[in-house]
Design a protein around this motif. Structure first.
Motif, PDB file in Angstrom:
ATOM      1  N   GLY A 147      26.571 104.750  84.059  1.00 19.55           N
ATOM      2  CA  GLY A 147      25.595 105.715  83.564  1.00 19.55           C
ATOM      3  C   GLY A 147      25.534 105.766  82.051  1.00 19.55           C
ATOM      4  O   GLY A 147      24.446 105.845  81.457  1.00 19.55           O
ATOM      5  N   LEU A 148      26.690 105.704  81.396  1.00 21.25           N
ATOM      6  CA  LEU A 148      26.725 105.719  79.941  1.00 21.25           C
ATOM      7  C   LEU A 148      26.059 104.471  79.356  1.00 21.25           C
ATOM      8  O   LEU A 148      25.285 104.554  78.397  1.00 21.25           O
ATOM      9  CB  LEU A 148      28.173 105.824  79.464  1.00 21.25           C
ATOM     10  CG  LEU A 148      28.403 105.867  77.953  1.00 21.25           C
ATOM     11  CD1 LEU A 148      27.711 107.092  77.347  1.00 21.25           C
ATOM     12  CD2 LEU A 148      29.898 105.883  77.634  1.00 21.25           C
ATOM     13  N   SER A 154      23.751 102.633  80.778  1.00 22.26           N
ATOM     14  CA  SER A 154      22.302 102.709  81.004  1.00 22.26           C
ATOM     15  C   SER A 154      21.639 103.652  80.005  1.00 22.26           C
ATOM     16  O   SER A 154      20.541 103.367  79.504  1.00 22.26           O
ATOM     17  CB  SER A 154      22.022 103.166  82.432  1.00 22.26           C
ATOM     18  OG  SER A 154      22.534 104.469  82.652  1.00 22.26           O
ATOM     19  N   CYS A 155      22.289 104.762  79.672  1.00 25.70           N
ATOM     20  CA  CYS A 155      21.736 105.673  78.672  1.00 25.70           C
ATOM     21  C   CYS A 155      21.661 105.008  77.302  1.00 25.70           C
ATOM     22  O   CYS A 155      20.662 105.159  76.572  1.00 25.70           O
ATOM     23  CB  CYS A 155      22.576 106.940  78.593  1.00 25.70           C
ATOM     24  SG  CYS A 155      22.450 107.999  80.045  1.00 25.70           S
ATOM     25  N   ILE A 156      22.711 104.266  76.942  1.00 20.74           N
ATOM     26  CA  ILE A 156      22.701 103.556  75.657  1.00 20.74           C
ATOM     27  C   ILE A 156      21.594 102.512  75.626  1.00 20.74           C
ATOM     28  O   ILE A 156      20.872 102.351  74.635  1.00 20.74           O
ATOM     29  CB  ILE A 156      24.076 102.917  75.399  1.00 20.74           C
ATOM     30  CG1 ILE A 156      25.140 104.008  75.217  1.00 20.74           C
ATOM     31  CG2 ILE A 156      24.036 102.007  74.180  1.00 20.74           C
ATOM     32  CD1 ILE A 156      26.555 103.470  75.110  1.00 20.74           C
ATOM     33  N   TYR A 157      21.423 101.803  76.747  1.00 23.82           N
ATOM     34  CA  TYR A 157      20.376 100.777  76.814  1.00 23.82           C
ATOM     35  C   TYR A 157      18.983 101.396  76.677  1.00 23.82           C
ATOM     36  O   TYR A 157      18.129 100.891  75.934  1.00 23.82           O
ATOM     37  CB  TYR A 157      20.487 100.017  78.136  1.00 23.82           C
ATOM     38  CG  TYR A 157      19.331  99.094  78.394  1.00 23.82           C
ATOM     39  CD1 TYR A 157      19.231  97.862  77.748  1.00 23.82           C
ATOM     40  CD2 TYR A 157      18.318  99.455  79.292  1.00 23.82           C
ATOM     41  CE1 TYR A 157      18.156  97.023  77.972  1.00 23.82           C
ATOM     42  CE2 TYR A 157      17.247  98.619  79.534  1.00 23.82           C
ATOM     43  CZ  TYR A 157      17.177  97.401  78.867  1.00 23.82           C
ATOM     44  OH  TYR A 157      16.111  96.576  79.105  1.00 23.82           O
ATOM     45  N   LEU A 158      18.748 102.497  77.366  1.00 26.11           N
ATOM     46  CA  LEU A 158      17.441 103.147  77.266  1.00 26.11           C
ATOM     47  C   LEU A 158      17.191 103.682  75.863  1.00 26.11           C
ATOM     48  O   LEU A 158      16.061 103.612  75.355  1.00 26.11           O
ATOM     49  CB  LEU A 158      17.355 104.275  78.293  1.00 26.11           C
ATOM     50  CG  LEU A 158      17.323 103.837  79.768  1.00 26.11           C
ATOM     51  CD1 LEU A 158      17.338 105.059  80.678  1.00 26.11           C
ATOM     52  CD2 LEU A 158      16.099 102.987  80.049  1.00 26.11           C
ATOM     53  N   SER A 159      18.218 104.226  75.249  1.00 30.35           N
ATOM     54  CA  SER A 159      18.054 104.727  73.877  1.00 30.35           C
ATOM     55  C   SER A 159      17.739 103.583  72.910  1.00 30.35           C
ATOM     56  O   SER A 159      16.849 103.705  72.045  1.00 30.35           O
ATOM     57  CB  SER A 159      19.320 105.462  73.436  1.00 30.35           C
ATOM     58  OG  SER A 159      19.583 106.556  74.290  1.00 30.35           O
ATOM     59  N   ARG A 189      14.139 102.417  73.488  1.00 28.06           N
ATOM     60  CA  ARG A 189      13.176 103.335  72.893  1.00 28.06           C
ATOM     61  C   ARG A 189      13.159 103.199  71.368  1.00 28.06           C
ATOM     62  O   ARG A 189      12.093 103.254  70.746  1.00 28.06           O
ATOM     63  CB  ARG A 189      13.538 104.762  73.305  1.00 28.06           C
ATOM     64  CG  ARG A 189      12.540 105.812  72.851  1.00 28.06           C
ATOM     65  CD  ARG A 189      12.975 107.181  73.340  1.00 28.06           C
ATOM     66  NE  ARG A 189      13.092 107.216  74.795  1.00 28.06           N
ATOM     67  CZ  ARG A 189      13.562 108.252  75.488  1.00 28.06           C
ATOM     68  NH1 ARG A 189      13.981 109.339  74.837  1.00 28.06           N
ATOM     69  NH2 ARG A 189      13.628 108.210  76.800  1.00 28.06           N
TER      70      ARG A 189
END
Length: 338
Positions: free
Chosen positions: A308-309, A311-316, A319
């Motif tokens: 989860g961490l 994936s959040c870094i990748y999405l950030s 963006r």
């Protein structure tokens, strides 16, 4: 006596009663007396929201139920036919025991013949049946006009081709879900046309004219959910597939029809399976020993948090890169195309 008679005359008594009655009517049945206005307003708001979510009468809901039942029957008959074909293939192979050449020809030519039948029908009768059909259905939902992909000829050829392809056995790594979703959308489109024709005829004859057509390709979305649910017997999976894969925008009013039709299809498929048990093509065997130790649950939890961490870094980062390519002058000049 005359004064007494005048005071008790019928006209005056009637007038007095009328004034008294009108007085009580204004007190008891006044038009301005509306109790619980706030509660009634909330109830009316909830009813309006429920009407917007449902948005259909009994006729449309009967159509959604019929769509789920039809997809379930088609799915069950297809699985039954494929099971019979595979059983006949194995029976013929075992009957030729001791003749290696004939067994080899039986094992190879039967699937090849089925594939040749499916390919010939798809090539010469209806070329629109090639592929899974999911991209075409997505294009139809996006507004592209492709009536040939929802025709009855396409429906028959797709049904025959998918049955022959699945009956070929393990020689082909092809699934049932994608083409069957296309099949279910064709069934939904034909059912919608039939309901529209029936509704117009009822309107001409003075009867009710409620049909399935509610705009926005809703019948195709509902048919996709019913198709997935009829394949696996899982209505929630059908709704999620229709919501995430089929349409780019999923209005709130589509949830209830999708789940209703998918539930009808999954229930009918399970009931038909009780009447005639279908054996899986390739059985799986799980060991009786536990798949993991209780101590490993902590490792699984840490792995989930780490994924989860990441994936959040990748999405950030994704963006941030998109924002940079739109705001940086150098990147805008480099990436600019004619």
């Amino acid at each position: 006596m005359e004064r007494f008679d005048e005071s008790f005359s019928p006209g005056r008594e009637a007038a007095g009663n009328q004034r008294q009655t009108s007085h009580y009517e204004r007190v008891v049945l006044g038009d301005g007396w509306k109790p619980c206005l706030q509660t009634r307003g909330r109830v009316n708001g909830w009813l309006q929201k429920l009407t917007n979510v449902l948005g259909a009468g009994p006729g449309a809901w009967l159509g959604f139920m019929a769509l789920g039942l039809l997809t379930a029957v088609i799915s069950f008959l297809m699985d039954l036919t494929v099971t019979k074909i595979l059983a006949g293939h194995r029976w013929l192979y075992t009957r030729l025991e001791g003749h290696m050449v004939l067994q080899f020809l039986t094992w190879t030519l039967c699937p090849a013949s089925l594939c040749a039948i499916a390919a010939s029908f798809s090539q010469h009768i209806c070329p629109h049946t090639t592929g899974s059909g999911l991209p075409e259905v997505r294009a139809l939902l996006a507004g592209v006009d492709m009536p040939h992909y929802l025709s009855l000829t396409n429906l028959g050829v797709k049904l025959l081709g998918l049955t022959c392809t699945l009956g070929a056995g393990s020689t082909l790594f092809l699934g049932k879900v994608g083409p069957f979703v296309h099949l279910s959308t064709m069934v939904g489109a034909y059912l919608e046309s039939l309901c529209m024709l029936t509704g117009h005829n009822n309107k001409r004859s003075g009867g009710g004219g409620e049909v399935l057509d509610r705009g926005g390709g809703e019948v195709l979305v509902v048919a996709a959910a019913a198709g997935v649910a009829s394949c696996f017997g899982a209505p929630v999976s059908g709704v999620l597939f229709s919501m995430e894969v089929m349409s780019s925008t999923f209005p709130l009013r589509h949830y209830v029809p999708c789940f209703f039709s998918a539930a009808c299809g999954a229930t009918a498929f399970r009931l038909l399976a009780i009447w005639k048990t279908l054996e899986p093509l390739f059985k799986t065997h799980f060991p009786d020993s536990p798949a993991f130790w209780p101590q490993e649950m902590l490792v699984f939890a840490v792995l989930g948090l780490a994924c989860g961490l990441v994936s959040c870094i990748y999405l950030s980062l994704h963006r941030w890169v998109l924002r940079l390519t739109k705001t940086n002058r150098v990147l805008v000049h480099v990436l600019k195309t004619e």
